[in-house]
Scaffold this motif. Structure first.
Motif, PDB file in Angstrom:
ATOM      1  N   HIS A  42     -42.833 -46.429  67.895  1.00 59.34           N
ATOM      2  CA  HIS A  42     -43.414 -47.589  67.232  1.00 59.34           C
ATOM      3  C   HIS A  42     -43.122 -47.628  65.735  1.00 59.34           C
ATOM      4  O   HIS A  42     -43.267 -46.618  65.039  1.00 59.34           O
ATOM      5  N   ASP A  44     -45.006 -50.013  63.526  1.00 58.22           N
ATOM      6  CA  ASP A  44     -46.045 -51.042  63.470  1.00 58.22           C
ATOM      7  C   ASP A  44     -46.530 -51.187  62.045  1.00 58.22           C
ATOM      8  O   ASP A  44     -46.798 -50.195  61.360  1.00 58.22           O
ATOM      9  N   THR A  46     -49.002 -53.631  61.572  1.00 59.78           N
ATOM     10  CA  THR A  46     -50.272 -54.312  61.807  1.00 59.78           C
ATOM     11  C   THR A  46     -51.381 -53.268  61.891  1.00 59.78           C
ATOM     12  O   THR A  46     -51.314 -52.358  62.716  1.00 59.78           O
ATOM     13  N   GLY A  70     -48.941 -46.266  60.862  1.00 54.84           N
ATOM     14  CA  GLY A  70     -48.117 -46.872  61.886  1.00 54.84           C
ATOM     15  C   GLY A  70     -46.647 -46.910  61.534  1.00 54.84           C
ATOM     16  O   GLY A  70     -45.831 -47.299  62.353  1.00 54.84           O
ATOM     17  N   GLY A 100     -43.306 -53.953  66.077  1.00 50.96           N
ATOM     18  CA  GLY A 100     -44.461 -54.746  66.461  1.00 50.96           C
ATOM     19  C   GLY A 100     -44.647 -55.954  65.575  1.00 50.96           C
ATOM     20  O   GLY A 100     -44.561 -55.855  64.343  1.00 50.96           O
ATOM     21  N   HIS A 126     -48.198 -57.324  70.367  1.00 52.27           N
ATOM     22  CA  HIS A 126     -49.373 -56.613  70.891  1.00 52.27           C
ATOM     23  C   HIS A 126     -50.677 -57.250  70.446  1.00 52.27           C
ATOM     24  O   HIS A 126     -51.748 -56.845  70.908  1.00 52.27           O
TER      25      HIS A 126
END
Length: 275
Positions: A42, A44, A46, A70, A100, A126
């Motif tokens: 990942h 990410d 967020t 993340g 993501g 997601h």
């Protein structure tokens, strides 16, 4: 039956894969007879929840619970990747990343992809914007209208496809089904055919690849058939494994289903399956 490469696997380098292991995932791929594996940890940006929220809701995914953030630690990831390529010379091991909400974090994703080359780049949704924040789907599905949420999810997926660059494979377009509540009855893809087909039309126009993800509760053959009918040219397979023992999970069933929809293996085991 020819098994495809697993193009969606997570390791200890993913912030949410506490039990992940790149080495043991390679062992599983060899044991299972997979021709190749791609480690798509990942990236990410967020922040779905904060640690104090997670204390109230243990099922919430929280950046910071395992990894320090993340953000993907590329240097650490590369060290593990190089080690596995040395230990498993007969297994074809691809680099990868799962971005993501890439349309919400264009600069961050562009910066990552500008400094590091990956063999597989996945684009994932997601979470949805709600109440001025970006909220993880599981949380929304607990109390929200599931049909409205799914339609919102698919509309946002079209937006992601049309406005985000960088990714080559759309991951788990059926992701919301994982959180489909029992109170809504059995999930029926046909009730959302037009919304799904709008996603697939946008994906086909973009020249990207559709992932068949075996990490959910069911394989939805209708979506793959609609992909074929909308002009989709290629399919990727991903277990979405966050633990080594799920690498290649249900790939025999997924391969048979995809083949029945008109897609075939390529000449090279690394190839996507094509029409």
């Amino acid at each position: 039956m020819t098994l495809p490469a697993d193009n969606h696997v997570h390791t200890q380098c993913s912030w949410d894969a506490v039990e992940g292991s790149m080495r043991r995932s390679c062992e599983r791929a060899v044991e299972f007879g997979l021709p190749a594996i791609a480690f798509t940890d990942h990236a990410d940006f967020t922040r779905w929840t904060t640690p104090d929220t997670a204390a109230e809701d243990p099922s919430a995914r929280t950046i910071g619970a395992h990894a320090h953030s993340g953000w993907l630690d590329v240097d650490d990831y590369r060290r593990h990747l190089d080690r596995c390529r040395w230990e498993f010379p007969d297994l074809r091991i691809l680099s990868g990343v799962e971005t993501g909400e890439p349309h919400l974090f264009k600069d961050e994703v562009a910066g990552l992809l500008a400094t590091t080359r990956f063999d597989r780049v996945l684009g994932s949704l997601h979470a949805l914007e709600s109440g001025g924040d970006v909220v993880y789907l599981r949380t929304l599905f607990r109390t929200g209208d599931p049909e409205a949420l799914l339609r919102d999810y698919l509309a946002e997926t079209v937006r992601m496809i049309e406005t985000a660059g960088g990714f080559q494979v759309l991951a788990h377009v059926d992701y919301p089904i994982r959180f489909w509540p029992a109170r809504a009855g059995a999930f029926e893809a046909a009730r959302f055919e037009e919304e799904y087909r709008e996603v697939l039309r946008a994906l086909a126009r973009s020249g990207r690849v559709l992932e068949v993800n075996t990490g959910g509760p069911q394989l939805v053959a209708e979506i793959v058939r609609w992909w074929y009918l909308e002009g989709g040219t290629a399919v990727s397979f991903g277990s979405d494994a966050h633990v080594p023992w799920l690498v290649g999970n249900n790939f025999d069933l997924a391969a048979a289903m995809v083949e029945s929809c008109g897609f075939r293996p390529g000449r090279d085991p690394l190839d996507f399956w094509r029409r």
